[in-house]
Design a protein around this motif. Structure first.
Motif, PDB file in Angstrom:
ATOM      1  N   ALA A 162      -7.590  -2.087   4.631  1.00 24.14           N
ATOM      2  CA  ALA A 162      -7.415  -1.848   3.285  1.00 24.14           C
ATOM      3  C   ALA A 162      -6.913  -2.728   2.317  1.00 24.14           C
ATOM      4  N   SER A 163      -5.980  -3.786   2.931  1.00 22.14           N
ATOM      5  CA  SER A 163      -5.298  -4.847   2.363  1.00 22.14           C
ATOM      6  C   SER A 163      -5.293  -6.155   3.032  1.00 22.14           C
TER       7      SER A 163
ATOM      8  N   VAL B 226       3.510  -1.995   3.536  1.00 22.24           N
ATOM      9  CA  VAL B 226       3.268  -0.410   3.147  1.00 22.24           C
ATOM     10  C   VAL B 226       4.653  -0.005   2.585  1.00 22.24           C
TER      11      VAL B 226
ATOM     12  N   CYS C 220      -1.897  -6.789   4.901  1.00 20.47           N
ATOM     13  CA  CYS C 220      -1.587  -6.401   5.974  1.00 20.47           C
ATOM     14  C   CYS C 220      -2.252  -7.078   7.262  1.00 20.47           C
TER      15      CYS C 220
ATOM     16  N   LEU D  85       0.894  -1.300   0.016  1.00 19.60           N
ATOM     17  CA  LEU D  85       0.109  -0.034  -0.053  1.00 19.60           C
ATOM     18  C   LEU D  85       0.762   1.126  -0.105  1.00 19.60           C
TER      19      LEU D  85
ATOM     20  N   ASP E  60      -2.754   5.687  -1.529  1.00 26.84           N
ATOM     21  CA  ASP E  60      -3.652   4.854  -1.288  1.00 26.84           C
ATOM     22  C   ASP E  60      -4.578   5.138   0.053  1.00 26.84           C
TER      23      ASP E  60
END
Length: 305
Positions: free
Chosen positions: A135-136, A33, A139, A12, A62
């Motif tokens: 978000a992902s 990240v 992660c 990200l 993002d």
């Protein structure tokens, strides 16, 4: 179940405003990240204005993490517009309630320097971890990373308090250029006095300098401090004026207030920022720093401390 980060996954892209948020994000996000910090060493967030290239960087990311509570005052309008299309999170506001904050002298606005109390700032790790996890899928380690990081911060918090208390009580006062250390004062039991207010947007007055000089002379403070992101002229004016009071003080060192140190150094980490500040304050004011706790030994070894 923790999902390992795939070597083929795209990290990200995360943009942060201040370095203290960037460092927490790197510690929590790890390989999932790619972090870009807008404000580097020596940058005053109170005065920061986004350039055209900064806006483009923000538009292409993002996630945006910023502090909030009006720390990035002049950037607020840009962040507000971007929040309509990009995940934009005020980590301080998400982690710390208004009831727990301090107010600026003479007003109702919140003092935004929350990272000076490690026990409060540690909570931002959870806000960041939760945002990254949502978000992902790559992660998912963020929550475990946050817990490990908070263990280090809890040890740092205790170490600061144990070190500050060694300063002789009459000398336990921190004199700086602006009001960035009130949370540090509340958390660790040291008085503070400053020439300017919470924001650096206004100039210090002659009366501000006189008041600070009177405090230094009355308390016989052996050292006063400059800040890495603030012009030293106001503290230098205090130093010169104190000499006219038939009392000698000195510059005890440079502290990190609104910005951390250079990237790739211990002072360029949040832990290192507070470690440096505490060591500088304690030794200049006549105390002795406490032994570093076991939870911080690996951090210290990383930086050969």
């Amino acid at each position: 179940m923790l999902i390992a980060f795939s070597a083929f996954a795209q990290p990200l892209n995360v943009v942060t405003t201040v370095g203290t948020i960037a460092d927490v994000t790197k510690s929590v996000g790890g390989e999932c990240v790619e972090v870009t910090g807008l404000m580097g060493p020596g940058i005053d967030p109170h005065l920061y204005k986004a350039s055209a290239s900064d806006v483009r960087t923000l538009q292409r990311t993002d996630i945006i993490f910023y502090s909030g509570y009006n720390l990035e005052g002049q950037l607020g309008e840009v962040l507000g517009k971007l929040s309509r299309q990009i995940t934009t999170v005020a980590v301080s506001e998400g982690a710390i309630t208004e009831e727990e904050t301090l107010r600026k002298a003479g007003g109702n606005a919140t003092d935004p320097h929350l990272w000076m109390d490690v026990s409060l700032w540690a909570r931002t790790a959870d806000v960041i971890a939760q945002t990254l996890t949502e978000a992902s899928p790559d992660c998912q380690n963020a929550m475990a990373n946050a817990e490990a990081y908070k263990t280090q911060l809890a040890a740092l918090h205790e170490w600061i308090g144990e070190s500050i208390i060694t300063i002789p009580e009459t000398q336990r006062i921190l004199v700086t250029a602006h009001d960035a250390f009130f949370y540090y004062s509340r958390a660790y039991g040291i008085d503070v006095a400053s020439v300017q207010g919470v924001s650096t947007q206004s100039e210090a007055s002659i009366e501000d300098i006189r008041s600070t000089v009177a405090t230094v002379a009355e308390r016989q403070i052996p050292a006063i401090f400059i800040e890495s992101s603030i012009n030293p002229r106001t503290i230098e004016a205090v130093l010169q004026a104190v000499e006219n009071q038939e009392f000698t003080t000195k510059i005890g060192g440079s502290l990190f207030s609104d910005a951390m140190g250079e990237a790739g150094t211990a002072n360029g980490t949040y832990i290192g920022m507070l470690y440096h500040n505490t060591q500088t304050i304690v030794e200049a004011l006549g105390g002795t720093i406490a032994p570093l706790p076991e939870a911080l030994q690996s951090w210290a070894e990383t930086w050969n401390l």
